[in-house]
Design a protein around this motif. Structure first.
Motif, PDB file in Angstrom:
ATOM      1  N   ARG A 108       0.848  -1.193   0.000  1.00 12.86           N
ATOM      2  CA  ARG A 108       0.000   0.000   0.000  1.00 12.86           C
ATOM      3  C   ARG A 108       0.882   1.242   0.000  1.00 12.86           C
ATOM      4  NH1 ARG A 108      -5.087  -1.805  -0.866  1.00 12.86           N
ATOM      5  NH2 ARG A 108      -6.122  -2.670   0.957  1.00 12.86           N
ATOM      6  N   TRP A 132       1.665  -6.591   8.867  1.00 12.26           N
ATOM      7  CA  TRP A 132       0.325  -6.655   8.258  1.00 12.26           C
ATOM      8  C   TRP A 132      -0.230  -8.083   8.368  1.00 12.26           C
ATOM      9  CZ3 TRP A 132      -0.831  -9.693   3.890  1.00 12.26           C
ATOM     10  CH2 TRP A 132      -2.156  -9.603   3.451  1.00 12.26           C
ATOM     11  N   ARG A 136      -3.751  -9.093   9.881  1.00 16.15           N
ATOM     12  CA  ARG A 136      -4.735  -9.598   8.915  1.00 16.15           C
ATOM     13  C   ARG A 136      -5.244 -10.976   9.374  1.00 16.15           C
ATOM     14  NH1 ARG A 136      -7.385  -8.220   3.729  1.00 16.15           N
ATOM     15  NH2 ARG A 136      -8.279 -10.215   3.259  1.00 16.15           N
ATOM     16  N   MET A 139      -7.540 -10.597  12.220  1.00 11.99           N
ATOM     17  CA  MET A 139      -8.797 -10.010  11.755  1.00 11.99           C
ATOM     18  C   MET A 139      -9.659 -11.055  11.036  1.00 11.99           C
ATOM     19  SD  MET A 139      -8.664  -6.312  10.078  1.00 11.99           S
ATOM     20  CE  MET A 139      -9.985  -5.192  10.376  1.00 11.99           C
ATOM     21  N   ALA A 300     -13.618   1.042   8.848  1.00 11.49           N
ATOM     22  CA  ALA A 300     -13.833   0.475   7.508  1.00 11.49           C
ATOM     23  C   ALA A 300     -15.292   0.121   7.264  1.00 11.49           C
ATOM     24  CB  ALA A 300     -12.963  -0.772   7.329  1.00 11.49           C
ATOM     25  N   ALA A 301     -16.054  -0.085   8.361  1.00  9.28           N
ATOM     26  CA  ALA A 301     -17.406  -0.632   8.176  1.00  9.28           C
ATOM     27  C   ALA A 301     -18.480   0.436   7.967  1.00  9.28           C
ATOM     28  CB  ALA A 301     -17.775  -1.494   9.384  1.00  9.28           C
ATOM     29  N   THR A 304     -18.745   2.504   4.419  1.00  5.18           N
ATOM     30  CA  THR A 304     -18.938   1.586   3.292  1.00  5.18           C
ATOM     31  C   THR A 304     -20.320   0.939   3.330  1.00  5.18           C
ATOM     32  OG1 THR A 304     -17.829  -0.082   4.634  1.00  5.18           O
ATOM     33  CG2 THR A 304     -16.509   0.981   2.929  1.00  5.18           C
ATOM     34  N   THR A 365     -16.657   2.060  -3.310  1.00  7.65           N
ATOM     35  CA  THR A 365     -15.287   2.565  -3.525  1.00  7.65           C
ATOM     36  C   THR A 365     -14.989   2.385  -5.016  1.00  7.65           C
ATOM     37  OG1 THR A 365     -14.393   0.394  -3.036  1.00  7.65           O
ATOM     38  CG2 THR A 365     -14.426   1.933  -1.216  1.00  7.65           C
ATOM     39  N   HIS A 371      -3.377  -0.193  -4.414  1.00  5.26           N
ATOM     40  CA  HIS A 371      -2.268  -1.103  -4.101  1.00  5.26           C
ATOM     41  C   HIS A 371      -0.997  -0.404  -4.591  1.00  5.26           C
ATOM     42  CE1 HIS A 371      -4.641  -5.118  -3.810  1.00  5.26           C
ATOM     43  NE2 HIS A 371      -5.481  -4.114  -3.648  1.00  5.26           N
ATOM     44  N   GLN A 431     -16.699  -5.251  -5.824  1.00  9.07           N
ATOM     45  CA  GLN A 431     -16.844  -4.193  -4.812  1.00  9.07           C
ATOM     46  C   GLN A 431     -15.900  -4.403  -3.631  1.00  9.07           C
ATOM     47  OE1 GLN A 431     -18.226  -1.423  -4.783  1.00  9.07           O
ATOM     48  NE2 GLN A 431     -19.903  -1.460  -6.233  1.00  9.07           N
ATOM     49  N   TYR A 434      -9.427  -6.989  -4.480  1.00  5.42           N
ATOM     50  CA  TYR A 434      -8.700  -8.104  -5.084  1.00  5.42           C
ATOM     51  C   TYR A 434      -7.519  -8.561  -4.239  1.00  5.42           C
ATOM     52  CZ  TYR A 434     -11.230  -7.275  -9.383  1.00  5.42           C
ATOM     53  OH  TYR A 434     -12.228  -7.163 -10.306  1.00  5.42           O
ATOM     54  N   ARG A 437      -5.211  -8.224  -0.373  1.00  2.70           N
ATOM     55  CA  ARG A 437      -5.767  -7.093   0.379  1.00  2.70           C
ATOM     56  C   ARG A 437      -7.283  -7.019   0.235  1.00  2.70           C
ATOM     57  NH1 ARG A 437      -1.000  -4.282   2.434  1.00  2.70           N
ATOM     58  NH2 ARG A 437      -2.511  -3.377   3.840  1.00  2.70           N
ATOM     59  N   CYS A 439     -11.184  -7.131   0.817  1.00  4.99           N
ATOM     60  CA  CYS A 439     -11.865  -6.697   2.042  1.00  4.99           C
ATOM     61  C   CYS A 439     -12.025  -7.870   3.010  1.00  4.99           C
ATOM     62  CB  CYS A 439     -13.242  -6.142   1.685  1.00  4.99           C
ATOM     63  SG  CYS A 439     -14.170  -5.656   3.132  1.00  4.99           S
TER      64      CYS A 439
HETATM   65  C1  HEM Z   1     -20.280  -2.667   1.623  1.00  2.89           C
HETATM   66  C2  HEM Z   1     -19.291  -2.720   2.482  1.00  2.89           C
HETATM   67  C3  HEM Z   1     -17.835  -2.762   2.156  1.00  2.89           C
HETATM   68  C4  HEM Z   1     -17.211  -2.567   0.956  1.00  2.89           C
HETATM   69  C5  HEM Z   1     -17.827  -2.274  -0.400  1.00  2.89           C
HETATM   70  C6  HEM Z   1     -15.780  -2.711   1.189  1.00  2.89           C
HETATM   71  C7  HEM Z   1     -14.815  -2.586   0.205  1.00  2.89           C
HETATM   72  C8  HEM Z   1     -13.460  -2.727   0.423  1.00  2.89           C
HETATM   73  C9  HEM Z   1     -12.443  -2.588  -0.579  1.00  2.89           C
HETATM   74  C10 HEM Z   1     -12.690  -2.295  -2.055  1.00  2.89           C
HETATM   75  C11 HEM Z   1     -11.254  -2.783   0.011  1.00  2.89           C
HETATM   76  C12 HEM Z   1      -9.875  -2.731  -0.670  1.00  2.89           C
HETATM   77  C13 HEM Z   1      -9.516  -4.085  -1.227  1.00  2.89           C
HETATM   78  C14 HEM Z   1      -8.240  -4.042  -2.038  1.00  2.89           C
HETATM   79  O1  HEM Z   1      -7.254  -3.474  -1.596  1.00  2.89           O
HETATM   80  O2  HEM Z   1      -8.230  -4.580  -3.168  1.00  2.89           O
HETATM   81  C15 HEM Z   1     -11.501  -3.041   1.398  1.00  2.89           C
HETATM   82  C16 HEM Z   1     -10.510  -3.270   2.314  1.00  2.89           C
HETATM   83  C17 HEM Z   1     -10.764  -3.481   3.646  1.00  2.89           C
HETATM   84  N1  HEM Z   1     -11.998  -3.612   4.254  1.00  2.89           N
HETATM   85 FE1  HEM Z   1     -13.787  -3.392   3.381  1.00  2.89          FE
HETATM   86  N2  HEM Z   1     -15.585  -2.982   2.502  1.00  2.89           N
HETATM   87  C18 HEM Z   1     -16.810  -3.038   3.141  1.00  2.89           C
HETATM   88  C19 HEM Z   1     -17.048  -3.316   4.465  1.00  2.89           C
HETATM   89  C20 HEM Z   1     -16.082  -3.630   5.391  1.00  2.89           C
HETATM   90  C21 HEM Z   1     -16.330  -4.015   6.773  1.00  2.89           C
HETATM   91  C22 HEM Z   1     -17.721  -4.222   7.381  1.00  2.89           C
HETATM   92  C23 HEM Z   1     -15.106  -4.200   7.361  1.00  2.89           C
HETATM   93  C24 HEM Z   1     -14.754  -4.637   8.760  1.00  2.89           C
HETATM   94  C25 HEM Z   1     -15.557  -5.110   9.652  1.00  2.89           C
HETATM   95  C26 HEM Z   1     -14.099  -3.935   6.352  1.00  2.89           C
HETATM   96  C27 HEM Z   1     -12.744  -4.014   6.564  1.00  2.89           C
HETATM   97  C28 HEM Z   1     -11.785  -3.816   5.590  1.00  2.89           C
HETATM   98  C29 HEM Z   1     -10.350  -3.835   5.854  1.00  2.89           C
HETATM   99  C30 HEM Z   1      -9.671  -4.031   7.191  1.00  2.89           C
HETATM  100  C31 HEM Z   1      -9.712  -3.626   4.637  1.00  2.89           C
HETATM  101  C32 HEM Z   1      -8.218  -3.559   4.361  1.00  2.89           C
HETATM  102  C33 HEM Z   1      -7.682  -4.946   4.080  1.00  2.89           C
HETATM  103  C34 HEM Z   1      -6.165  -4.967   3.898  1.00  2.89           C
HETATM  104  O3  HEM Z   1      -5.595  -3.980   3.473  1.00  2.89           O
HETATM  105  O4  HEM Z   1      -5.595  -6.015   4.180  1.00  2.89           O
HETATM  106  N3  HEM Z   1     -14.722  -3.603   5.170  1.00  2.89           N
HETATM  107  N4  HEM Z   1     -12.854  -3.012   1.629  1.00  2.89           N
END
Ligand code: HEM
Length: 510
Positions: A108, A132, A136, A139, A300-301, A304, A365, A371, A431, A434, A437, A439
């Motif tokens: 990142r 990380w 991860r 989590m 994050a939650a 989104t 998003t 990335h 959504q 990929y 990383r 979600c």
């Molecule tokens: C509709 C709801 C949500 C959408 C559309 C969404 C979408 C995304 C996207 C697009 C990413 C980036 C993935 C990538 O780097 O390719 C992401 C990362 C992440 N999301 Fe979500 N998210 C949602 C809900 C949530 C919820 C509810 C949580 C936690 C309880 C969460 C936790 C995270 C975390 C921690 C990352 C970072 C992962 C990493 O970098 O290792 N997200 N999310």
């Protein structure tokens, strides 16, 4: 004197030119070393010296990239103020690079303002390394499908509160959705009930998140471009970004620590309830890991999930025939006599397709989360340098007319077979991003979205608002700008489907 002045200027110009030639030569040599075959960069619009690529729609860059895709293809290379950017417009290329070549594409970019503001605990911003990996893993352990099943009753209880709020004050639908997502994640993470008004935990978390979203004002942008400026003292002229960051830092610290202390205290008093932080304490996770994982999850939650749910509501207003069809299916299963439950999911095939269409149609998003390439790479004959920002244009993929004809139309039938069965493979998962990383909260988010959709459909009818002559007020869907975007305000009307539906909502109390 003038002659001397002239010769000094010549000497200065000479040295500057020599330095410039040296820099260019070194850059060239470095490039040659990194790219010995001299391969071309991926195609893209022309770049000007220093500023780079111009003509990007700042409010909705995904639209510009989708448009450029028609000329340059699904892989576009840009430069902005010296930063290298790669935009991927196709699901197949995203899978090839981010999934299959994950070792290269899972880092990142680091943004100095994020650290200054105390947001560096956010797992989503970590570099791709063992630190990380440790977070991860922890989590994933608490957010995987098996683990989140034990929080379904809490999600259902919060949906029932949402229904009651919609019944009492339908015009505040957007605010109710936000309260719903915040209170659900708080109860699941910390076993904490948010107060209906002025809750301290929710307020600091929301303000800190908002400050992060707004942290791209000019001074802050400068420190992001020139990281050494972060060493300026906060009283220094022009160091307003530092004062802004300090205010946020106090909040992010409290946001991370206070709810954790709440769980510890309840646990010591014997009044604690089953929640993710408690689970992590019992699993023997380190305190620091627990705080970061929980703080990240809240941040994050909320935005989104509420964005996806708002998009669902807007889709129902715009596409009444879809709403009616879904409600007819629901009535067949529940007889209109009860609220739907998790056990009904398999019987609700059209609603399953509707839920997938929400994820395709909505734009949470649109460019994912960037990335960063850890190494140089070559793809399809193009050279992709190390330290390139990689954006997945999720909007372009989910609105590609070659894959989804009439992409702006909300049409659940896309996810049904000819004979009306649900498609076995879920094709609209972009959504959630990929590769490594992807979600980590996606199962929790999907469950929350599904249970909200079925319950709202069971009890309410959403429609366009009417003008003074009783005519529907038409509108075009619009979204706010940003990394996480949200439907802009629009005129709507929401009311119980019937007196009996209103009774069902009231019966959820107590
Ligand atoms: C509709 C709801 C949500 C959408 C559309 C969404 C979408 C995304 C996207 C697009 C990413 C980036 C993935 C990538 O780097 O390719 C992401 C990362 C992440 N999301 Fe979500 N998210 C949602 C809900 C949530 C919820 C509810 C949580 C936690 C309880 C969460 C936790 C995270 C975390 C921690 C990352 C970072 C992962 C990493 O970098 O290792 N997200 N999310």
């Amino acid at each position: 004197m003038p002659v001397l002045g002239y010769s000094v200027s010549l000497r200065v110009i000479g040295s500057v030119m020599a330095a410039a030639i040296l820099v260019i030569a070194r850059r060239y040599l470095r490039k040659r070393r990194a790219n010995p075959a001299g391969l071309p960069l991926p195609p893209g619009p022309p770049r000007l010296p220093l500023v780079g690529t111009l003509g990007i729609n700042i409010g909705a860059p995904w639209l510009t990239y989708a448009e450029w895709g028609k000329t340059f293809g699904d892989l576009i290379y840009l430069e902005i103020l010296g930063m290298r950017l790669l935009v991927i417009n196709s699901d197949a290329i995203a899978k090839e690079l981010l999934d299959k070549r994950a070792a290269t594409y899972s880092d990142r970019p680091q943004v100095p303002m994020v650290t200054l503001m105390g947001w560096e605990f956010n797992v989503g911003f970590y570099n791709y390394n063992d630190h990380w990996r440790k977070h991860r893993r922890a989590m994933h352990n608490v957010l995987k499908p098996d683990s989140i099943r034990s929080y379904r009753h809490l999600q259902t209880a919060k949906v029932h509160v949402l229904l009651r709020n919609l019944l009492c004050a339908p015009e505040r639908m957007e605010a109710h959705l936000r309260t719903f997502t915040a209170s659900t994640i708080m109860i699941v993470l910390y076993g904490y009930e948010i107060a209906p008004q002025g809750d301290r935990f929710a307020e600091i978390a929301d303000t800190a998140s908002e400050m992060l979203t707004n942290s791209f004002f000019p001074g802050a942008a400068l420190v992001n471009a020139l990281p050494f400026l972060r060493h300026l003292p906060s009283w220094f002229p022009g160091a307003g970004f530092k004062r802004y960051a300090n205010i946020c830092r106090a909040m992010t610290r409290e946001m991370r620590d206070a709810p954790y202390d709440f769980v510890k205290k309840n646990s010591a008093d014997g009044t604690g309830q089953h929640c993710i932080v408690q689970e992590m304490i019992e699993n023997g996770e380190e305190v620091d890991v627990i705080k970061s994982v929980a703080g990240t999850s809240y941040a994050a939650a909320v935005e989104t999930s509420s964005s996806a749910m708002s998009a669902f509501m807007m889709a129902m207003v715009l596409f009444p025939e879809v709403q009616a069809k879904a409600q007819a299916e629901l009535d067949c299963v529940t007889g209109g006599e009860r609220l739907p439950t998790w056990e009904d999911r398999e019987s609700l095939v059209y609603i399953e397709a509707l839920y997938r269409e929400v994820l395709r149609w909505c734009q949470v998003t649109p460019l994912g989360v960037p990335h960063l390439t850890k190494e140089d790479d070559v793809y399809d004959g193009y050279f992709i340098p190390k330290d390139t920002f990689v954006f997945t244009n999720i909007w372009a993929m989910t609105h590609d007319p070659r894959v989804y004809p009439e992409p702006m139309r909300f049409m659940p039938e896309r996810f049904l077979t000819q004979d009306g069965k649900a498609l076995t493979d879920d094709t609209a998962q972009q959504q959630f991003g990929y590769g490594r990383r992807i979600c980590v909260g996606k199962f929790l988010a999907e469950a929350a979205i599904w249970i909200t959709i079925v319950n709202v459909l069971a009890c309410f009818k959403l429609a366009k608002a009417k003008d003074e002559k009783g005519k529907d007020i038409d509108f075009e869907p619009e979204w706010t700008p940003g990394v996480i975007i949200h439907p802009k305000e629009y005129p709507f009307h929401v009311a119980p489907r019937s007196p009996h539906a209103a009774e069902l909502v009231q019966m959820t109390e107590g």
